[in-house]
Design a protein around this motif. Structure first.
Motif, PDB file in Angstrom:
ATOM      1  N   SER A  76       0.755  -1.346  -0.010  1.00 37.61           N
ATOM      2  CA  SER A  76      -0.037  -0.005  -0.088  1.00 37.61           C
ATOM      3  C   SER A  76       0.986   1.213   0.166  1.00 37.61           C
ATOM      4  CB  SER A  76      -1.014   0.087   1.171  1.00 37.61           C
ATOM      5  OG  SER A  76      -1.805  -0.978   1.058  1.00 37.61           O
ATOM      6  N   ARG A  77       1.875   1.345  -0.334  1.00 38.89           N
ATOM      7  CA  ARG A  77       3.076   2.429  -0.412  1.00 38.89           C
ATOM      8  C   ARG A  77       2.662   3.075  -1.793  1.00 38.89           C
ATOM      9  NH1 ARG A  77       7.912   3.036  -3.195  1.00 38.89           N
ATOM     10  NH2 ARG A  77       8.966   5.075  -2.521  1.00 38.89           N
ATOM     11  N   ILE A  78       2.459   4.382  -1.318  1.00 38.34           N
ATOM     12  CA  ILE A  78       2.180   5.534  -2.474  1.00 38.34           C
ATOM     13  C   ILE A  78       3.526   5.798  -3.272  1.00 38.34           C
ATOM     14  CG2 ILE A  78       1.441   7.752  -3.211  1.00 38.34           C
ATOM     15  CD1 ILE A  78      -0.331   7.632  -0.563  1.00 38.34           C
ATOM     16  N   VAL A  79       3.592   5.343  -4.620  1.00 36.79           N
ATOM     17  CA  VAL A  79       4.943   5.517  -5.353  1.00 36.79           C
ATOM     18  C   VAL A  79       4.749   6.812  -6.179  1.00 36.79           C
ATOM     19  CG1 VAL A  79       5.474   3.049  -5.264  1.00 36.79           C
ATOM     20  CG2 VAL A  79       3.965   4.018  -7.148  1.00 36.79           C
ATOM     21  N   ARG A  80       3.451   7.338  -6.230  1.00 34.41           N
ATOM     22  CA  ARG A  80       3.293   8.428  -7.101  1.00 34.41           C
ATOM     23  C   ARG A  80       2.098   9.231  -6.748  1.00 34.41           C
ATOM     24  NH1 ARG A  80       6.740   9.641 -11.723  1.00 34.41           N
ATOM     25  NH2 ARG A  80       8.514   8.556 -11.402  1.00 34.41           N
ATOM     26  N   GLY A  81       2.052  10.622  -6.607  1.00 39.30           N
ATOM     27  CA  GLY A  81       0.588  11.284  -6.567  1.00 39.30           C
ATOM     28  C   GLY A  81       0.611  12.425  -7.255  1.00 39.30           C
ATOM     29  N   HIS A  82      -0.475  12.933  -7.359  1.00 35.21           N
ATOM     30  CA  HIS A  82      -0.699  14.208  -8.204  1.00 35.21           C
ATOM     31  C   HIS A  82      -1.877  14.834  -7.889  1.00 35.21           C
ATOM     32  CE1 HIS A  82      -0.678  17.562 -11.204  1.00 35.21           C
ATOM     33  NE2 HIS A  82      -1.741  16.939 -11.573  1.00 35.21           N
ATOM     34  N   ASP A  83      -2.186  16.048  -7.265  1.00 41.00           N
ATOM     35  CA  ASP A  83      -3.377  16.601  -7.289  1.00 41.00           C
ATOM     36  C   ASP A  83      -3.592  17.802  -8.211  1.00 41.00           C
ATOM     37  OD1 ASP A  83      -3.664  15.091  -4.733  1.00 41.00           O
ATOM     38  OD2 ASP A  83      -2.117  16.715  -3.848  1.00 41.00           O
ATOM     39  N   TYR A  84      -5.030  18.077  -8.335  1.00 39.27           N
ATOM     40  CA  TYR A  84      -5.380  19.000  -9.450  1.00 39.27           C
ATOM     41  C   TYR A  84      -6.791  19.587  -9.079  1.00 39.27           C
ATOM     42  CZ  TYR A  84      -7.697  15.660 -12.463  1.00 39.27           C
ATOM     43  OH  TYR A  84      -8.454  14.783 -13.139  1.00 39.27           O
ATOM     44  N   ALA A  85      -7.335  20.611  -9.823  1.00 39.33           N
ATOM     45  CA  ALA A  85      -8.577  20.780  -9.370  1.00 39.33           C
ATOM     46  C   ALA A  85      -9.259  21.057 -10.737  1.00 39.33           C
ATOM     47  CB  ALA A  85      -8.665  22.458  -8.705  1.00 39.33           C
ATOM     48  N   LEU A  86     -10.722  20.813 -10.763  1.00 35.66           N
ATOM     49  CA  LEU A  86     -11.502  20.869 -11.875  1.00 35.66           C
ATOM     50  C   LEU A  86     -12.519  22.302 -11.394  1.00 35.66           C
ATOM     51  CD1 LEU A  86     -12.502  17.408 -12.620  1.00 35.66           C
ATOM     52  CD2 LEU A  86     -11.127  18.734 -14.090  1.00 35.66           C
ATOM     53  N   PRO A  87     -12.742  23.098 -12.501  1.00 37.19           N
ATOM     54  CA  PRO A  87     -13.843  24.066 -12.218  1.00 37.19           C
ATOM     55  C   PRO A  87     -15.095  23.505 -11.974  1.00 37.19           C
ATOM     56  CG  PRO A  87     -13.196  24.484 -14.385  1.00 37.19           C
ATOM     57  CD  PRO A  87     -12.239  23.093 -13.856  1.00 37.19           C
ATOM     58  N   ASN A  88     -16.067  24.047 -11.046  1.00 35.23           N
ATOM     59  CA  ASN A  88     -17.470  23.580 -11.084  1.00 35.23           C
ATOM     60  C   ASN A  88     -18.126  24.139 -12.033  1.00 35.23           C
ATOM     61  OD1 ASN A  88     -16.716  21.901  -8.920  1.00 35.23           O
ATOM     62  ND2 ASN A  88     -17.353  22.907  -7.376  1.00 35.23           N
ATOM     63  N   ASP A  89     -17.898  23.746 -13.314  1.00 35.41           N
ATOM     64  CA  ASP A  89     -18.706  24.299 -14.316  1.00 35.41           C
ATOM     65  C   ASP A  89     -20.034  23.402 -14.435  1.00 35.41           C
ATOM     66  OD1 ASP A  89     -17.977  21.974 -15.625  1.00 35.41           O
ATOM     67  OD2 ASP A  89     -16.590  23.097 -17.041  1.00 35.41           O
ATOM     68  N   ARG A  90     -20.868  23.754 -15.495  1.00 35.74           N
ATOM     69  CA  ARG A  90     -22.163  23.120 -15.651  1.00 35.74           C
ATOM     70  C   ARG A  90     -21.867  21.611 -15.790  1.00 35.74           C
ATOM     71  NH1 ARG A  90     -25.551  25.592 -20.012  1.00 35.74           N
ATOM     72  NH2 ARG A  90     -24.023  24.560 -21.335  1.00 35.74           N
ATOM     73  N   ASP A  91     -20.718  21.272 -16.554  1.00 36.82           N
ATOM     74  CA  ASP A  91     -20.646  19.837 -16.846  1.00 36.82           C
ATOM     75  C   ASP A  91     -20.273  18.892 -15.437  1.00 36.82           C
ATOM     76  OD1 ASP A  91     -21.295  19.896 -19.572  1.00 36.82           O
ATOM     77  OD2 ASP A  91     -19.161  20.101 -20.169  1.00 36.82           O
ATOM     78  N   VAL A  92     -19.232  19.452 -14.628  1.00 38.65           N
ATOM     79  CA  VAL A  92     -18.739  18.807 -13.577  1.00 38.65           C
ATOM     80  C   VAL A  92     -19.824  18.994 -12.522  1.00 38.65           C
ATOM     81  CG1 VAL A  92     -17.126  19.267 -11.584  1.00 38.65           C
ATOM     82  CG2 VAL A  92     -16.215  19.496 -13.801  1.00 38.65           C
ATOM     83  N   GLN A  93     -20.513  19.969 -12.246  1.00 39.38           N
ATOM     84  CA  GLN A  93     -21.730  19.964 -11.334  1.00 39.38           C
ATOM     85  C   GLN A  93     -22.672  18.819 -11.839  1.00 39.38           C
ATOM     86  OE1 GLN A  93     -23.632  23.924 -11.182  1.00 39.38           O
ATOM     87  NE2 GLN A  93     -21.485  24.787 -10.582  1.00 39.38           N
ATOM     88  N   ARG A  94     -23.132  18.700 -13.045  1.00 42.41           N
ATOM     89  CA  ARG A  94     -23.998  17.498 -13.494  1.00 42.41           C
ATOM     90  C   ARG A  94     -23.174  16.086 -13.260  1.00 42.41           C
ATOM     91  NH1 ARG A  94     -27.491  17.576 -18.630  1.00 42.41           N
ATOM     92  NH2 ARG A  94     -28.541  18.885 -17.273  1.00 42.41           N
ATOM     93  N   LEU A  95     -22.001  16.040 -13.288  1.00 42.36           N
ATOM     94  CA  LEU A  95     -21.247  14.583 -12.987  1.00 42.36           C
ATOM     95  C   LEU A  95     -21.276  14.508 -11.653  1.00 42.36           C
ATOM     96  CD1 LEU A  95     -18.327  14.796 -15.788  1.00 42.36           C
ATOM     97  CD2 LEU A  95     -20.522  13.298 -15.590  1.00 42.36           C
ATOM     98  N   LEU A  96     -21.241  15.523 -10.725  1.00 48.01           N
ATOM     99  CA  LEU A  96     -21.275  15.369  -9.345  1.00 48.01           C
ATOM    100  C   LEU A  96     -22.488  14.672  -8.788  1.00 48.01           C
ATOM    101  CD1 LEU A  96     -19.040  18.463  -8.190  1.00 48.01           C
ATOM    102  CD2 LEU A  96     -18.586  16.146  -7.731  1.00 48.01           C
ATOM    103  N   GLN A  97     -23.572  14.828  -9.559  1.00 51.78           N
ATOM    104  CA  GLN A  97     -25.031  14.413  -9.095  1.00 51.78           C
ATOM    105  C   GLN A  97     -25.018  12.716  -9.057  1.00 51.78           C
ATOM    106  OE1 GLN A  97     -27.839  16.342 -11.646  1.00 51.78           O
ATOM    107  NE2 GLN A  97     -27.310  18.455 -11.024  1.00 51.78           N
ATOM    108  N   VAL A  98     -25.288  12.544  -7.731  1.00 53.96           N
ATOM    109  CA  VAL A  98     -25.383  11.130  -7.405  1.00 53.96           C
ATOM    110  C   VAL A  98     -26.661  10.616  -7.981  1.00 53.96           C
ATOM    111  CG1 VAL A  98     -25.219   9.095  -5.889  1.00 53.96           C
ATOM    112  CG2 VAL A  98     -23.669  11.101  -5.805  1.00 53.96           C
ATOM    113  N   PRO A  99     -27.176   9.611  -8.932  1.00 53.97           N
ATOM    114  CA  PRO A  99     -28.263   9.077  -9.037  1.00 53.97           C
ATOM    115  C   PRO A  99     -28.903   8.412  -7.888  1.00 53.97           C
ATOM    116  CG  PRO A  99     -26.558   8.275 -10.666  1.00 53.97           C
ATOM    117  CD  PRO A  99     -26.102   9.101  -9.622  1.00 53.97           C
ATOM    118  N   ARG A 100     -30.255   8.582  -8.065  1.00 56.54           N
ATOM    119  CA  ARG A 100     -30.883   8.066  -6.966  1.00 56.54           C
ATOM    120  C   ARG A 100     -31.368   6.863  -6.921  1.00 56.54           C
ATOM    121  NH1 ARG A 100     -31.698  12.663  -3.111  1.00 56.54           N
ATOM    122  NH2 ARG A 100     -30.973  14.406  -4.283  1.00 56.54           N
TER     123      ARG A 100
END
Length: 184
Positions: free
Chosen positions: A160-184
């Motif tokens: 379980s050793r992390i050999v590589r990591g990377h962090d980044y951000a996505l703007p909460n535009d209309r597409d990202v907001q829709r993809l964040l919605q969890v279907p019920r």
């Protein structure tokens, strides 16, 4: 006569104002816009940065497994965003020469161990062992007010050793907001 002319001009101005007050027309996206989509580019760039300079010979012949990116606040669930990101990461990694195995990793990817430390779950370790995989790409996302923050890790399955990591951000535009919605 002057008042008649003034009245005619005012009536014309009012009618012209009404004529331009039409309902907004939705402009459909084009194939050119889709081809240069920043969401796709941003996710591809994240993998490029994650694996930059990675020594492929350390992998041996085993595949890399790509787990579904999960919500950091509920690691047993993922929105369509997490599944979409995972699919894109797998495609980019395969394009970079990684031996990516197509396996839909279900259930919890992580288990909490001690003081907030995250380790690969027993299920993921078992799947990785059965597939002879040496690495698993795992990730989390966290939606904030303006951005959704994504954290990626290449984790060695044996310890379980992390050999590589990377962090980044996505703007909460209309597409990202829709993809964040969890279907019920």
């Amino acid at each position: 006569m002057k008042s008649y002319a003034l009245l005619t001009v005012l009536a014309g101005a009012l009618l012209a104002g009404c004529a331009s007050n039409t309902a907004p027309v939705r402009v459909e996206p084009t194939y050119q816009e889709a081809a240069s989509n920043l969401f796709l580019q941003s996710n591809g760039d994240a993998i490029t940065k994650l694996v930059a300079g990675f020594d492929m010979s350390t992998l041996g012949s085993g595949p890399v497994l790509v787990a579904t990116v999960v919500n950091v606040n509920d690691m047993s669930r993922s929105a369509p965003l997490g599944r979409t990101l995972s699919e894109q990461y797998a495609s980019v990694m395969a394009g970079k020469g990684f031996n990516v195995k197509e396996i839909k990793l279900r259930g919890e990817v992580f288990v909490k161990e001690g003081a907030g430390e995250l380790l690969l779950s027993r299920e993921i370790k078992d799947i990785a062992r059965n597939q002879n995989a040496s690495l698993v790409l795992v990730g989390t996302y966290s939606a904030a007010a303006n951005f959704t923050f994504v954290s990626l890790k290449l984790v060695r399955t044996e310890d379980s050793r992390i050999v590589r990591g990377h962090d980044y951000a996505l703007p909460n535009d209309r597409d990202v907001q829709r993809l964040l919605q969890v279907p019920r």
